[in-house]
Each structure stands twice: as C-alpha cells, then as structure tokens.
Motif scaffolding. Sequence first.
Motif, PDB file in Angstrom:
ATOM      1  N   UNK A 205      96.635  17.530  31.668  1.00 21.66           N
ATOM      2  CA  UNK A 205      98.039  17.479  32.070  1.00 21.66           C
ATOM      3  C   UNK A 205      98.877  18.459  31.256  1.00 21.66           C
ATOM      4  N   UNK A 206      98.529  18.605  29.983  1.00 21.57           N
ATOM      5  CA  UNK A 206      99.288  19.518  29.122  1.00 21.57           C
ATOM      6  C   UNK A 206      98.899  20.983  29.338  1.00 21.57           C
ATOM      7  N   UNK A 207      97.629  21.238  29.681  1.00 22.85           N
ATOM      8  CA  UNK A 207      97.110  22.607  29.680  1.00 22.85           C
ATOM      9  C   UNK A 207      97.214  23.338  31.013  1.00 22.85           C
ATOM     10  N   UNK A 208      97.329  22.607  32.121  1.00 25.77           N
ATOM     11  CA  UNK A 208      97.256  23.251  33.439  1.00 25.77           C
ATOM     12  C   UNK A 208      98.480  22.916  34.283  1.00 25.77           C
ATOM     13  N   UNK A 209      98.878  23.898  35.093  1.00 23.71           N
ATOM     14  CA  UNK A 209     100.050  23.711  35.947  1.00 23.71           C
ATOM     15  C   UNK A 209      99.770  24.008  37.421  1.00 23.71           C
ATOM     16  N   UNK A 210      98.630  24.640  37.719  1.00 25.43           N
ATOM     17  CA  UNK A 210      98.306  25.023  39.093  1.00 25.43           C
ATOM     18  C   UNK A 210      97.177  24.124  39.606  1.00 25.43           C
ATOM     19  N   UNK A 211      97.437  23.461  40.722  1.00 25.23           N
ATOM     20  CA  UNK A 211      96.469  22.494  41.242  1.00 25.23           C
ATOM     21  C   UNK A 211      96.305  22.647  42.751  1.00 25.23           C
ATOM     22  N   UNK A 212      95.162  22.176  43.219  1.00 23.69           N
ATOM     23  CA  UNK A 212      94.912  22.029  44.651  1.00 23.69           C
ATOM     24  C   UNK A 212      94.403  20.617  44.878  1.00 23.69           C
ATOM     25  N   UNK A 213      94.548  20.160  46.114  1.00 24.96           N
ATOM     26  CA  UNK A 213      94.107  18.808  46.441  1.00 24.96           C
ATOM     27  C   UNK A 213      93.471  18.790  47.812  1.00 24.96           C
ATOM     28  N   UNK A 214      92.411  18.024  47.945  1.00 27.12           N
ATOM     29  CA  UNK A 214      91.745  17.893  49.235  1.00 27.12           C
ATOM     30  C   UNK A 214      92.595  17.064  50.180  1.00 27.12           C
ATOM     31  N   UNK A 215      92.859  17.618  51.348  1.00 25.00           N
ATOM     32  CA  UNK A 215      93.676  16.914  52.332  1.00 25.00           C
ATOM     33  C   UNK A 215      92.950  15.712  52.913  1.00 25.00           C
ATOM     34  N   UNK A 216      91.641  15.655  52.723  1.00 24.09           N
ATOM     35  CA  UNK A 216      90.860  14.562  53.315  1.00 24.09           C
ATOM     36  C   UNK A 216      90.608  13.422  52.324  1.00 24.09           C
ATOM     37  N   UNK A 217      90.059  13.734  51.144  1.00 24.15           N
ATOM     38  CA  UNK A 217      89.712  12.663  50.200  1.00 24.15           C
ATOM     39  C   UNK A 217      90.681  12.546  49.028  1.00 24.15           C
ATOM     40  N   UNK A 218      91.578  13.538  48.867  1.00 21.68           N
ATOM     41  CA  UNK A 218      92.587  13.467  47.817  1.00 21.68           C
ATOM     42  C   UNK A 218      92.152  13.980  46.466  1.00 21.68           C
ATOM     43  N   UNK A 219      90.917  14.454  46.335  1.00 14.33           N
ATOM     44  CA  UNK A 219      90.428  14.928  45.043  1.00 14.33           C
ATOM     45  C   UNK A 219      91.227  16.135  44.570  1.00 14.33           C
ATOM     46  N   UNK A 220      91.546  16.157  43.267  1.00 19.67           N
ATOM     47  CA  UNK A 220      92.330  17.247  42.684  1.00 19.67           C
ATOM     48  C   UNK A 220      91.417  18.312  42.089  1.00 19.67           C
ATOM     49  N   UNK A 221      91.882  19.572  42.140  1.00 23.22           N
ATOM     50  CA  UNK A 221      91.149  20.701  41.576  1.00 23.22           C
ATOM     51  C   UNK A 221      92.082  21.551  40.724  1.00 23.22           C
ATOM     52  N   UNK A 222      91.521  22.118  39.649  1.00 21.15           N
ATOM     53  CA  UNK A 222      92.252  23.053  38.816  1.00 21.15           C
ATOM     54  C   UNK A 222      91.240  23.967  38.128  1.00 21.15           C
ATOM     55  N   UNK A 223      91.735  25.053  37.504  1.00 21.71           N
ATOM     56  CA  UNK A 223      90.855  26.027  36.879  1.00 21.71           C
ATOM     57  C   UNK A 223      90.459  25.540  35.497  1.00 21.71           C
ATOM     58  N   UNK A 224      89.458  24.664  35.473  1.00 20.58           N
ATOM     59  CA  UNK A 224      89.036  24.031  34.233  1.00 20.58           C
ATOM     60  C   UNK A 224      88.044  24.858  33.438  1.00 20.58           C
ATOM     61  N   UNK A 225      87.311  24.178  32.548  1.00 20.16           N
ATOM     62  CA  UNK A 225      86.436  24.852  31.595  1.00 20.16           C
ATOM     63  C   UNK A 225      85.324  25.651  32.263  1.00 20.16           C
ATOM     64  N   UNK A 226      84.870  25.211  33.421  1.00 22.49           N
ATOM     65  CA  UNK A 226      83.743  25.885  34.088  1.00 22.49           C
ATOM     66  C   UNK A 226      84.188  26.902  35.129  1.00 22.49           C
ATOM     67  N   UNK A 227      85.494  27.172  35.200  1.00 22.94           N
ATOM     68  CA  UNK A 227      85.974  28.025  36.280  1.00 22.94           C
ATOM     69  C   UNK A 227      85.421  29.441  36.205  1.00 22.94           C
TER      70      UNK A 227
END
Length: 245
Positions: A205-227
């Motif tokens: 929450x502190x480190x990232x500001x850009x997110x995407x979300x699946x319109x079907x299941x609601x799962x959130x995505x962001x450019x994390x450690x493995x990006x």
Amino acid sequence: MNGPGPEIHVEVAPGLRLFVPHSRRGGSTALAVDGVSTLGHVVESLGVPLTEVGVLVVDGREVPVSHIPSAGESVSVREVERPQRVPGAPLRFLLDVHLGTLARRLRLLGVDTAYESTDIGDPALAARSAAEKRVMLSRDRGLLRRRELWAGAYVYSTSPDDQLPDILDRFTPELHPWTRCTACNGLLRKATKEEVADQLKGGTRRSYDVFAQCAQCGRAYWKGAHHEQLEAFVERALSRHTQGT
C-alpha cells in the motif's frame, strides 16, 4: 488357406512418427484395409491424432479423411502446415488439467485461454471446446480423437518452456500482454488504490500507486517484486513472435 487381405502402404511424416508404434516407424508401413473404413480411421489406428494431420496424399493426389482406401494405394500422411489457421471463430484455447503453467503464460501474453484446474473428464472438455469454439490443447491423444471437438492440437513437449513457443509458432495468436487475469482469464482494467485496498498489505500500500483489477474475479495486480522477470519473459515471447510472423 486364405492369404493376407488387401493392403495399402502408409508413410507417416517424420514429425508424426512419435505417435506410431516403434515397429512401424521406419519408412512405409503395410496396413490391411476392409473396403469400408475411412482413411482417417486407418491413420488413427496407427496412433496419429487427426488434429496433427495436414494433408493426406494417395498416389500423388490429395484426398479427404473420408476417402475409402483401396488395395495397393500408397498413402503419405503429412504434418499440419504452420501457421495453422482455424477458420470461423476468434482464436481461443482450452487447456486440460495438466497444462496449468502453459495456461498462465498464454494469459500473461493476453491470449484468450480457458483452463480446467480439475479433471472434468474428456466428454465435458470436448463439449466445452465445441460450445465455446475453442482449440483444445492437450497431451491426451484419446481426448484429441473425440469427434465433437471444435478443433484440437497435441502439445508435444512436457516442458512449459518448450510448450509456449510451439503453440505460438503453430497458431500465431495475437498477443496483448498484461490484459488478462492469469488466475481466471478475465480482462483487466485500471483500478485505484482504494478499489483494491482490501487486497494490499501495508508495504504494498505504501510502495505502489498503479494497479489493475480483473473485471471478472476482482483480483488486483501491480508491478511487484517479480515484475522484471515477467517483463523479460513477455519481451522474449514478443520478440520470437515478431520474428516468426
């Protein structure tokens, strides 16, 4: 004593010989015919799924799988030409329970890929392939022989690192990376931090500001450690795909 029945001589393309029993892999094979069974049935009796057959050539002329072979004919069984075109529907895939990694990688590249994470059985898979007009990808030869399939393809390798390039080379699907949920295949949309806050731990929450979300299941995505690793994977796939088209 009766002699042997009428026979045809069948030569299978080198790339298809892995389906044929070892005793019949060298050169031309003599097969008995009954005057009733189609050439498609004869080829399948050798172990070759028709999903992998491109052209059947009998005595120098192309014939359909419904051709009834006659004694003395010489048959050449050729591989599917690449890229393979699947007419009549947008290119979509359905993968069986054993191909989860391939499914996630195709979704990461934006390819419409349905996947069954549990074994629902061959009849149900074939019915879904037909209902949704999806190309069935599997290493199960019995499944690929089911007549109700919309279309199908054998996955030749057990390694996901080899499976993906093979499928991309064979079908050349359009790639739209980062547009699909790798968990459920749903489409992604931009999302605010507030919209996905319930899925974020304190550090995220502190480190990232850009997110995407699946319109079907609601799962959130962001450019994390493995990006960076994922981005390198996508770039390699795009590069190979561009070179091959």
